[in-house]
Design a protein around this motif. Structure first.
Motif, short mmCIF file in Angstrom:
data_model
loop_
_atom_site.label_atom_id
_atom_site.label_comp_id
_atom_site.label_asym_id
_atom_site.label_seq_id
_atom_site.Cartn_x
_atom_site.Cartn_y
_atom_site.Cartn_z
N ARG A 45 0.82 -1.20 0.00
CA ARG A 45 0.00 0.00 0.00
C ARG A 45 0.86 1.27 0.00
O ARG A 45 0.61 2.21 -0.75
N ARG A 105 1.17 4.08 -2.95
CA ARG A 105 0.93 5.48 -2.58
C ARG A 105 2.09 6.35 -3.07
O ARG A 105 1.88 7.44 -3.63
N HIS A 135 -6.62 6.23 -1.28
CA HIS A 135 -5.42 5.80 -0.55
C HIS A 135 -5.17 6.70 0.65
O HIS A 135 -4.81 6.23 1.73
N ALA A 151 -5.94 -4.88 2.83
CA ALA A 151 -5.85 -4.22 1.53
C ALA A 151 -4.98 -5.04 0.60
O ALA A 151 -3.80 -4.77 0.39
N ASP A 194 -5.48 -2.63 -4.94
CA ASP A 194 -6.04 -1.29 -4.98
C ASP A 194 -7.55 -1.31 -5.20
O ASP A 194 -8.24 -0.36 -4.85
N ILE A 198 -9.00 -1.13 -1.80
CA ILE A 198 -8.96 0.24 -1.28
C ILE A 198 -10.02 1.11 -1.96
O ILE A 198 -10.73 1.88 -1.31
#
Ligand code: MG
Length: 379
Positions: free
Chosen positions: A79, A83, A169, A178, A181, A184
């Motif tokens: 994650r 990001r 995010h 998670a 994506d 998320i």
């Protein structure tokens, strides 16, 4: 609309049981990550490409990526790595495709389907319906059966409108699992459109996956074929050179070099496969330094050009056309000589001969003709 691709390669996964992280292992002659990079580089409509790598792998990454690929150091989790990639493209790209480096076999068509679906909503991802039965199992026994209706196997690249996935995010606190994506995006309330995935778009997870991926990628390899033809006339002498082997004979072959007609045909076949002209272009007969040259120089040059261009010799095949000398007794030595000169396994090299039934110039013994074929492959 600018569309960026983020390739996530920062993991330290151990399930593939190799010392080097799997995305840096060699697969079909290149690191795993290079295949996904190549797929996005070849895909229409993709703008900036970002590679998110582990901070320890930055040197390794720099050695692999094209100059226009931007390298971004990853974070401690997938994650965090995604990001970091998103923050790198947020001001330039309206859409972004996020892809796992461990899926090296994706096609440009798959990338195009994800991009097309982003015209209809903020998120789209490829998946395949589950077709096998789903069992529960314990201690080697089937203990239950799950309904597979409506179940899909998720893949990447997962595509998003950049502002939507970036704010998802930023809002995601890390609670919950998670995995990707899409998870998320869904927690942020984004609808995610399913596009058709590809069976070949496997994720390298276990050691056996390397062999499967290699087979898929080799199936897409670049194969080149070339042919060559040459003739030299007989003149007074007591020996001649054919396919790198000197043979006693009651005449010799005349020419600017040592007149090795077999090697000349073969070198031209290789130059032909590379679309690199012929011997005369690389070694002009007008240049006195090649007068009397031993022809292995030409063949060695052609073979070096093969590897410089990223190819390897798959096979070479020469046919010598003459009544005399008899080639059969020398064919094994000729194959060995050609293998040595080209750095190719002997089992990939063929030397054979035919007469022309006493017809024409070869039949009258005025000279020797040779024809050759070369196949080159680039994984
Ligand atoms: Mg010649």
């Amino acid at each position: 609309m600018i569309i960026a691709a983020i390739i996530v390669a920062a993991g330290r996964g151990s399930r593939a049981q190799r010392a080097l992280p799997k995305q840096w292992q060699l697969l079909a002659g290149r690191p795993v990550v290079a295949h996904a990079l190549a797929a996005f580089a070849a895909a229409p409509r993709i703008g900036p490409v970002i590679l998110v790598a582990h901070p320890d792998d930055m040197d390794r990454a720099r050695a692999v990526v094209a100059p226009d690929v931007r390298l971004v150091p990853g974070g401690a989790t997938r994650r965090a790595s995604v990001r970091a990639g998103l923050e790198a493209v947020r001001d330039t790209a309206g859409c972004v495709l996020i892809h796992d480096a461990a899926r090296p076999c994706l096609s440009p068509a798959l990338i195009a389907r994800v991009i097309d679906a982003l015209a209809q909503g903020p998120a789209a991802a490829p998946a395949l319906p589950v077709t096998d039965a789903l069992w529960q199992g314990e201690a080697g026994l089937v203990t239950g059966l799950h309904d597979r209706t409506g179940l899909f196997r998720a893949q990447t690249p997962q595509g998003f409108h950049t502002d939507a996935i970036l704010s998802a995010h930023r809002r995601d606190t890390g609670a919950g699992n998670a995995d990707d994506d899409v998870a998320i995006a869904r927690r942020a309330g984004l609808p995610v459109r399913i596009v058709e995935g590809e069976a070949d778009n496997l994720k390298i997870t276990y050691p056996g996956d390397f062999a499967r991926a290699e087979k898929i990628l080799r199936g897409q390899m670049d194969i080149r074929m070339g042919t060559g033809f040459d003739v030299h006339r007989f003149g007074p002498g007591d020996k001649l050179t054919l396919c790198g082997v000197s043979l006693p004979h009651d005449r010799t072959l005349q020419g600017h070099s040592d007149a090795d007609v077999g090697i000349h045909a073969l070198a031209d076949a290789i130059y032909g496969a590379l679309a690199e002209g012929d011997i005369g272009r690389h070694f002009p007969p007008s240049d006195p330094q090649w007068k009397g040259a031993e022809s292995h120089v030409f063949l060695r040059h052609a073979a070096r050009l093969v590897s410089e261009k990223g190819f390897r010799i798959s096979n070479l095949d020469v046919t010598l056309i003459c009544e005399l000398p008899r080639i059969g007794p020398h064919a094994a030595a000729m194959r060995a000589a050609l293998a040595r000169i080209t750095g190719t396994e002997i089992c990939r090299i063929s030397v054979k001969a035919t007469t022309s039934e006493r017809l024409g110039f070869t039949g009258r013994g005025e000279g020797i003709a040779a024809q050759a074929a070369a196949t080159l492959v680039k994984p």
